[in-house]
Design an enzyme around this catalytic site. Structure first.
Site, PDB file in Angstrom:
ATOM      1  CB  ILE A 263       0.746   6.300   2.634  1.00  0.00           C
ATOM      2  CG1 ILE A 263       1.931   6.464   3.043  1.00  0.00           C
ATOM      3  CG2 ILE A 263      -0.087   5.243   3.583  1.00  0.00           C
ATOM      4  CD1 ILE A 263       2.008   7.352   4.230  1.00  0.00           C
ATOM      5  CB  CYS A 264      -3.070   3.352  -0.651  1.00  0.00           C
ATOM      6  SG  CYS A 264      -4.552   2.728  -1.236  1.00  0.00           S
ATOM      7  CG  LEU A 265      -4.546   5.083   5.822  1.00  0.00           C
ATOM      8  CD1 LEU A 265      -4.530   3.664   6.119  1.00  0.00           C
ATOM      9  CD2 LEU A 265      -3.366   5.608   6.708  1.00  0.00           C
TER      10      LEU A 265
ATOM     11  CG  ASN B 208      -1.820  -1.257   1.271  1.00  0.00           C
ATOM     12  OD1 ASN B 208      -1.440  -2.198   2.070  1.00  0.00           O
ATOM     13  ND2 ASN B 208      -2.535  -1.398   0.465  1.00  0.00           N
TER      14      ASN B 208
END
Lengths: 604, 151
Positions: free
Chosen positions: B86-88, B79
Site C-alpha cells: 500500500i502506498c500511504l 495506490n
C-alpha cells in the site's frame, strides 16, 4: 544470520521486471513481513523510477533514514547471467558424494550423461540443483550478497505451477536422511519459491499418491517420507488460513496420523507431528485434527522428552509441547505443573524471547520449528567476574549461541539473531562461524554433532570471551567489548527444527574450565512466579486481563506521562518515549526541549 | 523484545471491545503482533460489497515505527500494487506513534474511497485511472466481484 534475507534480494534484483513478473510470486505472509524494507522500500522504488531517479539510491536512502541494516542496501546488480558451467561442476562433485546416499541412483546416472546440457527443463537437472543448494547452504556466509545460482534457477523453474511441482517432487526425492540441514533447506526453498495454488498442491498429492496406506512405505523409504511431511508442514505454515483448510484433506490427515508411530524412523514421526502442528495454526484445522484421535497417538510419545536418544528426544519434546499447547487432554496435568524448579535459579526467559520459540517448562531446553530465526536470553545478567555456562546441542543444524546485552534485538522475521548486531556475539558450530555485527568469520572447530557440548566462558575482568567445543577452547574473542562492558546475558538463536539444552550451573558441567568461575544458578534468584513457563493459550489469556493506569504515557502505556514538549507544549508522553521522538507525536512540530511537568501544570 | 508491550495489549483489548464498523482485526493465535484483518469496501466506492483481507504486523520498534500492512485480497487500485503493498504516507514518512492500528485501518478504508492516481504504486492501474476513469472504475468493480466477494 540466516539466509532468508535473500528474499529481499530476489525481489530487488530486477525492479522493472519485478512489477511484471511478481503477480503470484512471494504472496506469502513471511516473505513480505520478513522484509521490513519491502513495503516501504519497493514503493519508494516505484515512485523514484517515475522521477527518473536511480532506484538503488532510494533504497539506501530508506535504510539510512531508518538507521539500521544498511548492509542490506548494498545489493549488487542483477546476476541474471548464471554461472552455469561453474554450477554444473560443483553439482557434479556434489553428485558423486550424494550418489551413495540416494535411493534412485539411475536418475543421477542419466543426469551425469547430460550434464553439459543447459536445458533445465527436466527432472534430473532439478535434482542436481536441489542437491547443489543443499551442499552450498552450509558453506554460505553473509558476505555473499547473492543467493547461490542454483537457488535462483530453482526459483525460476518454480515460477510456473508445473515447475513448482517439479522442484518440490525433486526435493522429496533427493534430499537425503543423513543431512541434518535437509528439512531446513526444504523450508528455505519453499520460502524462496513462488507459492503454489491449491490446485497445484492437489496435483502434488496425486503425484505422491497420498493416503493412509502410503504411510506403510515410510519404513522402507524414511527419507522420502520425512521430506513429504516437511513439505506438508511448510505449506501449511505458509498458506495458513482458508488455503490451509482446503489443503488438509482426509487422505493427508490420515497419512500424517499413521506416520506418528515409532515403528518408523523418529524423523518421519517428528516431521509428521510438526506438519500436524503447523496445520493446527489454522483454527478449523485444529478442530479437525483435535477430533482425529491425535491425543492417543501423542501420549505415548511424550515420555521421550527426556530420552538420551536425541532423535527420540525431539519427538518427545514436540509431543509434549502439542499436548500442553494445542491438544489438551482431560485429566492430564500440564507439564509446568509437574516440574520441580526448586533448585533452578536461572533459566531461559519466557518474557525475553521471540514469538515462536518453544521453551520447555524446565526453562532449560528450547526448540524452533518456525521458518523465522528465533532467539532467547537467559533470566540472569552478569556485570563483573568470570562466568561459565554449557549448551548441549540436540540437533546439529544452524544455531548462534553466545552472549548478548539487553540492547541486542531479536529481529526473528528478518533473520537476525544473536551475533547479528553490535550488542551480541555468537558461535555457530554448523557453519563453523563466529558472528558479530551480522558479519561472520570462520573458526577452527570441527562441525558440531548432536550431543556435543559447547562451553561459554565470559571473563569480564580481562574482557575476554572463550568458547569451547567438547572442552577444546578457541582463542579468546574480544569484539563485543568494544560496544558493551557489562550487562551480559547468555543468549541463543535457532534456525528451523533446531534444539538445544542449557546448563546454567544447576547440574555439574561436562567440561568445566580450569579457572575459577561462577555460575548463574549459584548467584541468581528467581521468584517462584517468574519460573513458571505457561502454555501459550494461558499466557495470552493473562495478557488480556492486564490493566493500565489513568495517567499512563499515551505511546507506551508503561510509564507515567510526565513530559511536556517545547515549543508546541503538547504532553501525554513519558521521557523514554519523548527521547525517541524528533517531532511531536501530535502536531509534528520539531521538538527543541523535553521538560518534566511542573506539579499541577497540565497541557495537552 | 521483552514480552508483549503494554501498548499492544491495550490496543488489542480496545479493538476487541470496541470494534470499528466495517473493520475486523483479530490477533493471530500464536503471535500477538500479527493481525488478521478484514476491511469492508466503502459505500459508493468501486469496492462496495467487497470484503478485503489484509495482514498487519507490528514490528519490534512499534509504535516508534509504523505497522506493516498488506492486502491479501487482490484489488484494483492505483495506490495498491499486485503484491498488496500500500502506498500511504502514514505508513511511511508521515507515521506518528500517536497513530494506532485502528487509525491505520481507517486510513486504508479511506484510501479505498479516494484513490489517488497522481501518487501511484501500481503504474498501469494509475495510468488507466487517469486516461479512462470510467473504465478503471469498471475494472475495480469487476475485481471486487471476482476476488472480494463470496469467499
Amino acid at each position: 544470520m540466516i539466509v532468508t534475507v535473500w528474499t529481499g534480494y530476489l525481489l530487488f534484483q530486477d525492479p522493472p521486471q519485478f512489477f511484471v513478473d511478481a503477480t503470484r510470486a512471494f504472496n506469502s505472509r513471511l516473505v513480505c513481513l520478513a522484509q521490513g524494507i519491502l513495503h516501504m522500500g519497493s514503493s519508494c522504488l516505484s515512485k523514484d523510477r517515475s522521477r527518473q531517479q536511480p532506484c538503488r539510491q532510494s533504497q539506501n536512502h530508506h535504510h539510512n533514514r531508518h538507521n539500521r541494516r544498511n548492509h542490506h542496501g548494498q545489493l549488487h546488480p542483477p546476476p541474471r547471467g548464471y554461472h552455469v558451467t561453474t554450477m554444473h561442476q560443483s553439482a557434479q562433485q556434489n553428485l558423486e558424494r550424494q550418489l551413495r546416499n540416494v535411493r534412485h541412483p539411475n536418475l543421477f546416472l542419466a543426469g551425469l550423461s547430460s550434464s553439459d546440457n543447459d536445458d533445465d527443463d527436466d527432472d534430473t537437472n532439478t535434482d542436481i540443483l536441489v542437491l547443489d543448494t543443499l551442499s552450498i547452504i552450509r558453506r554460505l556466509v553473509d558476505n555473499d550478497p547473492e543467493p547461490p545460482s542454483s537457488m535462483l534457477r530453482l526459483h525460476d523453474i518454480a515460477e510456473s505451477e508445473s515447475g513448482w511441482l517439479r522442484v518440490v517432487l525433486s526435493m522429496i526425492r533427493v534430499i537425503p536422511m543423513e543431512d541434518g540441514l535437509g528439512p531446513a533447506v526444504i523450508t528455505l526453498l519453499i520460502d524462496e519459491c513462488p507459492l503454489p495454488t491449491v490446485e497445484t498442491i492437489h496435483r502434488l498429492y496425486g503425484a505422491l499418491g497420498i493416503s493412509q496406506n502410503l504411510s506403510q512405505e515410510a519404513q522402507a523409504h524414511a527419507a522420502r517420507h520425512r521430506n513429504i511431511a516437511t513439505v506438508l508442514g511448510c505449506l501449511a505454515e505458509k498458506l495458513a488460513g482458508p488455503k490451509s483448510i482446503t489443503m488438509l484433506i482426509d487422505d493427508v490427515l490420515q497419512y500424517l496420523l499413521a506416520n506418528l508411530n515409532l515403528k518408523f524412523s523418529p524423523q518421519v514421526v517428528l516431521f509428521s507431528l510438526i506438519a500436524l502442528e503447523k496445520f493446527s495454526q489454522t483454527s478449523e484445522n485444529k478442530i479437525t485434527i483435535s477430533n482425529s484421535g491425535i491425543r492417543e497417538l501423542l501420549l505415548p510419545l511424550e515420555k521421550y522428552a527426556s530420552s538420551e536418544d536425541l532423535m527420540l528426544r525431539q519427538v518427545g519434546f514436540c509431543a509434549q509441547w502439542c499436548l500442553d499447547n494445542l491438544f489438551l487432554v482431560e485429566g492430564r496435568p500440564y507439564t509446568h505443573e509437574l516440574v520441580s524448579l526448586k533448585d533452578c535459579h536461572a533459566m531461559l526467559n519466557d518474557k525475553d524471547v521471540s514469538e515462536y520459540l518453544k521453551i520447555t517448562p524446565t526453562g532449560l531446553e528450547a526448540r524452533s520449528d518456525a521458518s523465522s530465526f528465533e532467539s532467547v536470553r537467559c533470566t540472569f545478567c552478569v556485570d563483573a567476574g568470570i562466568w561459565y555456562y554449557e549448551v548441549r546441542v540436540i540437533t546439529d543444524g544452524v544455531m548462534q549461541i553466545g552472549w548478548a546485552t539487553k540492547n541486542s534485538k531479536f529481529l526473528n522475521q528478518e533473520g537476525y539473531g544473536i551475533g547479528d548486531d553490535e550488542f551480541s556475539f555468537s558461535y555457530d558450530g554448523c557453519r563453523q562461524l563466529l558472528w558479530y555485527k551480522a558479519k561472520s568469520r570462520p573458526h577452527d572447530h570441527p562441525m558440531w554433532k548432536a550431543g556435543d557440548i559447547v562451553g561459554f566462558l565470559l571473563d569480564l575482568k580481562h574482557q575476554e570471551m572463550l568458547i569451547a567445543l567438547n572442552g577444546n577452547f578457541l582463542p579468546p574473542e574480544t569484539d563485543l567489548f568494544t560496544s558493551a562492558q557489562s550487562g551480559f546475558f547468555a543468549a541463543a538463536s535457532f534456525m528451523s527444527f533446531q534444539q538445544c539444552e542449557f546448563n546454567f550451573g544447576m547440574k555439574p558441567f561436562v567440561y568445566p574450565p580450569q579457572v575459577a568461575f561462577k555460575t548463574f544458578n549459584d548467584y541468581a534468584t528467581l521468584a517462584p512466579d517468574d519460573k513458571v513457563i505457561l502454555p501459550r493459550h494461558k499466557k495470552m489469556a493473562l495478557l488480556r486481563h492486564m490493566s493500565v493506569s489513568e495517567n499512563a504515557c499515551n505511546l507506551c502505556f508503561d510509564r507515567e506521562a510526565d513530559v511536556i514538549l517545547k515549543p508546541c507544549n503538547h504532553s501525554g508522553v513519558c521521557m523514554d518515549c519523548a527521547m525517541q521522538l524528533e517531532q511531536c507525536h501530535l502536531c509534528r512540530s520539531t521538538i527543541s526541549v523535553r521538560a518534566f511537568h511542573q506539579a499541577g501544570q497540565h497541557h495537552s | 523484545m521483552s514480552g508483549l508491550p503494554r501498548r499492544i495489549t491495550k490496543e488489542t483489548q480496545r479493538l476487541m471491545a470496541e470494534p470499528v464498523p466495517g473493520i475486523e482485526a483479530i490477533p493471530d493465535e500464536s503471535n500477538a503482533r500479527y493481525f488478521h484483518v478484514k476491511v469492508a469496501g466503502p459505500a459508493e466506492s468501486p469496492y462496495q460489497g467487497g470484503s478485503f483481507k489484509l495482514e498487519l504486523f507490528l514490528p519490534e520498534e512499534y509504535p516508534m515505527s509504523a505497522p506493516k500492512v498488506r492486502f491479501m485480497t487482490k484489488i484494483y487500485h492505483p495506490n495498491i500494487d499486485k503484491l498488496g503493498r500500500i502506498c500511504l504516507d502514514i505508513l511511511k514518512d508521515k507515521w506518528s506513534p500517536a497513530l494506532q492500528i485502528r487509525t491505520v485501518l481507517l486510513s486504508i478504508q479511506a484510501l479505498l474511497s479516494a484513490p489517488n492516481p497522481d501518487d501511484p504504486l501500481a503504474n498501469d492501474v494509475a495510468e488507466l485511472w487517469k486516461e479512462n476513469e470510467a473504465k478503471a472504475i469498471e475494472t475495480a468493480k469487476e475485481w471486487t466481484r471476482v476476488y472480494a466477494t463470496g469467499k
